[in-house]
Design an enzyme around this catalytic site. Structure first.
Site, PDB file in Angstrom:
ATOM      1  N   ASP A 108       0.913  -1.336   0.111  1.00 54.15           N
ATOM      2  CA  ASP A 108      -0.067   0.120  -0.028  1.00 54.15           C
ATOM      3  C   ASP A 108       0.799   1.192  -0.015  1.00 54.15           C
ATOM      4  O   ASP A 108       1.799   1.418   0.821  1.00 54.15           O
ATOM      5  CB  ASP A 108      -1.063  -0.030   1.259  1.00 54.15           C
ATOM      6  CG  ASP A 108      -1.907   0.862   1.057  1.00 54.15           C
ATOM      7  OD1 ASP A 108      -1.878   2.015   0.693  1.00 54.15           O
ATOM      8  OD2 ASP A 108      -3.324   0.567   1.195  1.00 54.15           O
ATOM      9  N   SER A 155      -6.917   4.232  -1.461  1.00 54.02           N
ATOM     10  CA  SER A 155      -7.016   3.035  -1.645  1.00 54.02           C
ATOM     11  C   SER A 155      -8.094   2.299  -1.957  1.00 54.02           C
ATOM     12  O   SER A 155      -7.975   1.179  -2.312  1.00 54.02           O
ATOM     13  CB  SER A 155      -6.428   2.429  -0.193  1.00 54.02           C
ATOM     14  OG  SER A 155      -5.026   2.647  -0.045  1.00 54.02           O
ATOM     15  N   PHE A 157      -5.521  -9.192  15.428  1.00 50.02           N
ATOM     16  CA  PHE A 157      -4.458  -9.034  16.478  1.00 50.02           C
ATOM     17  C   PHE A 157      -4.178  -7.621  17.152  1.00 50.02           C
ATOM     18  O   PHE A 157      -3.245  -7.424  17.822  1.00 50.02           O
ATOM     19  CB  PHE A 157      -3.286  -9.586  15.702  1.00 50.02           C
ATOM     20  CG  PHE A 157      -3.431 -10.831  14.897  1.00 50.02           C
ATOM     21  CD1 PHE A 157      -3.445 -11.933  15.870  1.00 50.02           C
ATOM     22  CD2 PHE A 157      -3.627 -11.020  13.807  1.00 50.02           C
ATOM     23  CE1 PHE A 157      -3.616 -13.346  15.282  1.00 50.02           C
ATOM     24  CE2 PHE A 157      -3.790 -12.140  13.154  1.00 50.02           C
ATOM     25  CZ  PHE A 157      -3.601 -13.391  13.945  1.00 50.02           C
ATOM     26  N   ASP A 180       3.144 -10.143  21.081  1.00 48.32           N
ATOM     27  CA  ASP A 180       2.391 -11.001  20.536  1.00 48.32           C
ATOM     28  C   ASP A 180       1.843 -10.817  19.180  1.00 48.32           C
ATOM     29  O   ASP A 180       0.510 -11.331  18.968  1.00 48.32           O
ATOM     30  CB  ASP A 180       1.334 -11.478  21.865  1.00 48.32           C
ATOM     31  CG  ASP A 180       1.206 -13.176  21.636  1.00 48.32           C
ATOM     32  OD1 ASP A 180       1.714 -13.998  20.632  1.00 48.32           O
ATOM     33  OD2 ASP A 180       0.313 -13.783  22.542  1.00 48.32           O
ATOM     34  N   GLU A 221      -1.433  -7.651   2.071  1.00 46.89           N
ATOM     35  CA  GLU A 221      -1.508  -6.321   2.016  1.00 46.89           C
ATOM     36  C   GLU A 221      -0.265  -5.951   2.992  1.00 46.89           C
ATOM     37  O   GLU A 221      -0.524  -6.160   4.366  1.00 46.89           O
ATOM     38  CB  GLU A 221      -2.584  -5.543   2.212  1.00 46.89           C
ATOM     39  CG  GLU A 221      -2.436  -3.815   2.041  1.00 46.89           C
ATOM     40  CD  GLU A 221      -3.341  -3.228   3.025  1.00 46.89           C
ATOM     41  OE1 GLU A 221      -3.393  -1.816   2.693  1.00 46.89           O
ATOM     42  OE2 GLU A 221      -4.007  -3.563   3.813  1.00 46.89           O
ATOM     43  N   ASP A 262       2.150   2.560   3.516  1.00 48.06           N
ATOM     44  CA  ASP A 262       1.233   3.625   3.607  1.00 48.06           C
ATOM     45  C   ASP A 262       0.959   4.372   4.709  1.00 48.06           C
ATOM     46  O   ASP A 262       1.045   5.856   4.910  1.00 48.06           O
ATOM     47  CB  ASP A 262      -0.088   3.115   2.860  1.00 48.06           C
ATOM     48  CG  ASP A 262      -0.926   4.299   3.064  1.00 48.06           C
ATOM     49  OD1 ASP A 262      -1.133   5.217   2.007  1.00 48.06           O
ATOM     50  OD2 ASP A 262      -2.187   4.436   3.795  1.00 48.06           O
ATOM     51  N   HIS A 305       2.117   8.394   5.423  1.00 49.42           N
ATOM     52  CA  HIS A 305       1.285   9.510   5.741  1.00 49.42           C
ATOM     53  C   HIS A 305       1.755  10.378   6.611  1.00 49.42           C
ATOM     54  O   HIS A 305       1.627  11.590   6.767  1.00 49.42           O
ATOM     55  CB  HIS A 305      -0.167   8.871   6.000  1.00 49.42           C
ATOM     56  CG  HIS A 305      -1.038   8.470   4.973  1.00 49.42           C
ATOM     57  ND1 HIS A 305      -1.381   9.579   4.182  1.00 49.42           N
ATOM     58  CD2 HIS A 305      -1.574   7.357   4.742  1.00 49.42           C
ATOM     59  CE1 HIS A 305      -2.430   9.056   3.283  1.00 49.42           C
ATOM     60  NE2 HIS A 305      -2.379   7.813   3.389  1.00 49.42           N
ATOM     61  N   HIS A 351      -1.378  11.259  -0.962  1.00 48.48           N
ATOM     62  CA  HIS A 351      -0.730  10.153  -1.904  1.00 48.48           C
ATOM     63  C   HIS A 351      -0.145  10.812  -3.318  1.00 48.48           C
ATOM     64  O   HIS A 351      -0.354  11.916  -3.644  1.00 48.48           O
ATOM     65  CB  HIS A 351      -1.973   9.408  -2.540  1.00 48.48           C
ATOM     66  CG  HIS A 351      -2.480   8.439  -1.341  1.00 48.48           C
ATOM     67  ND1 HIS A 351      -3.593   7.862  -1.621  1.00 48.48           N
ATOM     68  CD2 HIS A 351      -2.240   8.172  -0.215  1.00 48.48           C
ATOM     69  CE1 HIS A 351      -3.818   7.022  -0.633  1.00 48.48           C
ATOM     70  NE2 HIS A 351      -3.216   7.402   0.535  1.00 48.48           N
TER      71      HIS A 351
END
Length: 488
Positions: A63, A113, A283, A299, A326, A331, A335, A449
């Site tokens: 990305d 995106s 996660f 973890d 991805e 990205d 940013h 972008h």
């Protein structure tokens, strides 16, 4: 990593016979780049395209990974290993077929995106902010979103009997992963609490529900990433963001036989794939942390670990699979003008690609590596070959100065939060630190972008079709053709 080693050997060593070349001068004959050029030509002359159909497709999205991100990321990866960064190669640099992809949106010169992934996965360019719909949709308009849905490559593959999955370091409801399951007029509608009341009344469904509640014949078999808050009710506490009191993780576990839900790297590693047909792993409450920060979040699985487990589950299907992977952190950190973390994740993507090559059969698996859009990262000036890519521009240990007499960095951005204090004189120690923000020309809270073409790398069946300068939507057509899919 046996198969990946074999691939690299085939592409860079054993496929290159000793050849006699006219060498214009002794200095050229002794130059490494000259000999590498000879060998690369021999390899290209002996290359035979695989024109068979693909059983599997693995689509990698870096990305925001434009050409400068690849180049600077490659240099950083090499330097991190104590090697010459300029001549180092990322795993996908070895892929034999490449192209440039034009990423503009239906309504903008520079894409976000949402349109970026929609074009790649559906073949339709849409407006910025919309996912899984054609260009007739209106911004944040539920009715036109429902009326202009288009199917994506994952849904088409699933209807044909293949398995499908998504792996990401972002929230699973973020724009890029949603490109494999979502159809919506606004990428921001990730949970019910993100949607205005009139949108809900009009019949639109948030992306978290779309992922979990999709019909059996199109629902993903594997989804690994972040974004737990969008799947959990507010009653759970700070971890939950849903106002409808639904726990979508419980629904995932109950609606599919042999389904598993995990929340830690340890839990992911413990999944026995032979007993798992459906795997959801979330996660983090939002996006996954940078691998640089995994010491604070021990973890958290790496992109390579998630990719490996996804392939193990999906590859059980004798009909094949389609997987989207991805590297979202490229990205996310661009940013913020944080090149250290953004470019580290280019290397993380490279590691995941190497895992995919190693765990798949090159005769039947098409692997494509590309980006949904670029970022306006610049690598400029004449720093020495050995200069730290993250640091100050230097030659022979002497800083190269700007017109005010201050040291300057090798990397900079066109826009973003990295506005510099021109009274302060940067030091090398500051510039190479993990939290340093590269200078930005136009001050913005978040870097915009970039609109330039992005690279596409391909390997496997029908990979030779990735060539020239193409529309981003063309990548969909290559994948559909490779799988012998017909448009819905």
């Amino acid at each position: 990593m046996k198969r990946f080693s074999v691939l690299l050997t085939m592409m860079t060593l054993t496929s290159w016979p000793v050849a006699v070349h006219a060498e214009p001068m002794m200095t050229a004959a002794a130059d490494t780049a000259f000999r590498e050029g000879q060998r690369s030509l021999d390899a290209a002359l002996r290359r035979t395209p695989n024109t068979g159909k693909a059983k599997n497709i693995i689509l990698f999205i870096g990305d925001g990974m434009g050409i400068n991100s690849v180049t600077a990321g490659r240099i950083l990866a090499g330097q991190t290993r104590g090697l010459d960064g300029a001549s180092y190669s990322l795993s996908f640099d070895a892929f034999p077929y490449t192209a440039l992809s034009k990423t503009y949106a239906a309504d903008a010169l520079v894409t976000d995106s949402a349109n970026g992934i929609s074009a790649i996965t559906t073949g339709f360019k849409t407006i910025n902010g919309a996912i899984g719909v054609n260009g007739k949709v209106r911004p944040k308009d539920c009715a036109t979103g429902l009326a202009n849905r288009v199917s994506n490559i994952a849904e088409q593959a699933k209807r044909k009997g293949l398995s499908t999955g998504v792996v990401t370091t972002s929230a699973l409801t973020d724009a890029t992963p949603a490109g494999f399951y979502g159809h919506i007029a606004s990428r921001d509608w990730q949970a019910d609490t993100d949607m205005p009341a009139e949108v809900t009344k009009a019949g639109c469904t948030d992306l978290a529900r779309q992922l979990v509640e999709a019909p059996d014949n199109v629902r993903l078999d594997v989804a690994l990433g972040g974004g737990a808050a969008k799947f959990l009710p507010k009653a759970v506490g700070s971890a939950g963001a849903r106002g409808d009191n639904r726990d979508l993780t419980k629904l995932w576990r109950t609606q599919t036989p042999a389904a598993k839900f995990v929340t830690t790297a340890k839990g992911l590693n413990a999944v026995e794939t032979k007993n798992t047909n459906s795997l959801l792993g979330i996660f983090a409450p939002s996006h996954l942390p940078s691998v640089i920060d995994h010491d604070k979040f021990p973890d958290t699985p790496s992109l390579a670990e998630m990719t490996s487990k996804a392939i193990e589950v999906l590859s059980k299907n004798p009909k094949g699979y389609v997987l989207l992977v991805e590297s979202a952190s490229i990205d996310k950190w661009h940013h913020r003008n944080n090149a250290y973390r953004a470019l580290t994740d280019v290397d993380e993507l490279s590691k995941a690609v190497a895992v995919a090559v190693d765990k798949s059969d090159p005769a039947e698996t098409l692997i494509i590596v590309t980006a949904d859009h670029s970022h306006a990262l610049a690598m400029s000036g004449y720093a020495a070959r050995e200069a730290d890519i993250l640091g100050l521009a230097r030659q022979k240990g002497v800083n190269q100065l700007d017109k005010t007499g201050k040291p300057r960095t090798i990397l900079s951005y066109a826009s973003g939060p990295g506005e510099q204090d021109h009274e302060h004189e940067l030091t090398q120690a500051e510039a190479v630190g993990p939290d340093f923000l590269q200078p930005a020309l136009v001050p913005l809270s978040s870097a915009a972008h970039g609109g330039e073409d992005v690279p596409v790398y391909a390997y496997g069946p029908q990979a030779h079709l990735i060539s020239g300068t193409v529309e981003s939507s063309y990548i969909y057509h290559v994948m559909a053709y490779a799988l012998s899919l017909s448009e819905d």
